[in-house]
Design an enzyme around this catalytic site. Sequence first.
Site, PDB file in Angstrom:
ATOM      1  N   VAL A  43       0.826  -1.201   0.000  1.00 31.61           N
ATOM      2  CA  VAL A  43       0.000   0.000   0.000  1.00 31.61           C
ATOM      3  C   VAL A  43       0.869   1.265   0.000  1.00 31.61           C
ATOM      4  O   VAL A  43       0.436   2.333  -0.425  1.00 31.61           O
ATOM      5  CB  VAL A  43      -0.917  -0.043   1.258  1.00 31.61           C
ATOM      6  CG1 VAL A  43      -0.076   0.057   2.546  1.00 31.61           C
ATOM      7  CG2 VAL A  43      -2.001   1.006   1.246  1.00 31.61           C
ATOM      8  N   LYS A  44       2.128   1.126   0.464  1.00 35.06           N
ATOM      9  CA  LYS A  44       2.973   2.308   0.660  1.00 35.06           C
ATOM     10  C   LYS A  44       3.490   2.914  -0.647  1.00 35.06           C
ATOM     11  O   LYS A  44       4.013   4.021  -0.637  1.00 35.06           O
ATOM     12  CB  LYS A  44       4.134   1.966   1.575  1.00 35.06           C
ATOM     13  CG  LYS A  44       3.697   1.556   2.976  1.00 35.06           C
ATOM     14  CD  LYS A  44       3.175   2.746   3.762  1.00 35.06           C
ATOM     15  CE  LYS A  44       2.805   2.338   5.171  1.00 35.06           C
ATOM     16  NZ  LYS A  44       2.514   3.475   6.028  1.00 35.06           N
ATOM     17  N   ASP A  45       3.349   2.181  -1.761  1.00 31.59           N
ATOM     18  CA  ASP A  45       3.709   2.794  -3.050  1.00 31.59           C
ATOM     19  C   ASP A  45       2.913   4.076  -3.258  1.00 31.59           C
ATOM     20  O   ASP A  45       3.384   5.031  -3.873  1.00 31.59           O
ATOM     21  CB  ASP A  45       3.384   1.841  -4.212  1.00 31.59           C
ATOM     22  CG  ASP A  45       4.327   0.658  -4.283  1.00 31.59           C
ATOM     23  OD1 ASP A  45       5.237   0.574  -3.443  1.00 31.59           O
ATOM     24  OD2 ASP A  45       4.140  -0.195  -5.177  1.00 31.59           O
TER      25      ASP A  45
END
Length: 457
Positions: A43-45
């Site tokens: 999700v951190k992209d």
Amino acid sequence: MQYYNSIVDTIGDTPLVKLNKVTKGIKGTILAKVEYFNPGNSVKDRIGIKMIEDAEKAGILRPGGTIIEGTSGNTGMGLALTAIAKGYKCIFTVSDKQSQEKINILRAVGAEVIVCPTNVAPEDPRSYYSVARRLNQEIPNSFYPNQYDNLSNAAAHYETTGPEIWAQTEGKVTHYACGVGTGGTICGAGKYLKEQNPNVVNVGIDTYGSVFKKYKETGVFDENEIYPYLTEGIGEDILPKNVDFSLIDHFIKVTDKDAAVMTRRLAREEGMFVGWSCGSAVYGALEYAREHMKEEDVMVIILPDHGTRYLNKIYNDTWMKDHGFLEARDFATARDIVHSRNISDRLLTVDTVMKVNDAVRLLTKEGISQIPVTDGEQIVGSLTDSKILGQLIEKPEIRDSPVSELMDPPFKFVGLDNTLDVLSSLIDKENKALLVRDELNRVHIITQADLLSAMAG
Ligand SMILES: Cc1ncc(COP(=O)(O)O)c(C=O)c1O
């Protein structure tokens, strides 16, 4: 032609997938938003690209600059992908509780990684927060995104994750559940969803050892709530600016063990090979759903990352057992092998006085490669076909001797509760088989073939 100009253009638009098995007995529809479909597998992209582009717009990050961040790995990957696309250098500080896989992955995409101790206070100069801050002061033209307090983090989810969930559920989402680390995912998307429909309930998943739940419920930042835990990515010992407590309706705490066991169920029962905090999110969200959801309700749970990063931890049976997360009964043991046999099966043996020739005939007839040797009731030795063959080639006349002349020491005895991994470590070239006594004191033999068929299930 259909193609993207850069890998970072593939970030977002992750699928919603219904959970079918682990949700048994729960009313409503439970959908997982599977964030490992992002190019950096988490999700951190989404926040990596947003924090970098906002810093460029603000003039904080200029060409040739260095990005420095304290990250549990996933944010580092997100930042690194965008840094590669835009030509920046990356230095990441991580705490030593993070999995080696995460650290290796960051190095694989060209980042410099500095490992810092976990069990020190955030303000301690050795903590990964402090080291990142210091490097930012020392290195010219460096940018410290600080995912905890940088509001571009929550904004990324307000602009992408939230609208995706709203569109994918056609506005039918009633509950949104998500692990809380920096708070960006729950508060960014949660804010967007509440703006579309104020009745959407946001459920934040916290860990034991973290301050969030107590702070939300009492307004007290309780130092006593802080202690080391193992789950990676969620729970905090600080209050990040990205956590807006007014947007989180309920917090549920999940133990390391419940999270780990649920993560493994997601892989085996749903085919979703996800990370540890995904188990936390699903376990906690389902606890809430079990009590509060109605048939027509739709819950979306964020699954932040991929399972590869945890292969040596929660997906490793020995690691799980060492941490007390799997009971011994969850593993196949010598008992399972013994119980899978026919009750009438008896242990085949040869007596010390039997001629070698007769013993060879027995082994051939029974299709076995090894056999215990007895003297009356006592097991006094063992015979194996490879040993007999070697001896017969050297001295053919031995075929008329008693087996006592070429037998080896008896096979080792093991306990009924020894697990297959222990049993297999005891069987080798020298020790071709093991012996075990069952509950009725009968002796059974366990061979490599028994282990193989037990492992094949
Ligand atoms: C694996 C994992 N899960 C969950 C989270 C929590 O998301 P957020 O930081 O947006 O609260 C993180 C954040 O670091 C993470 O790495």
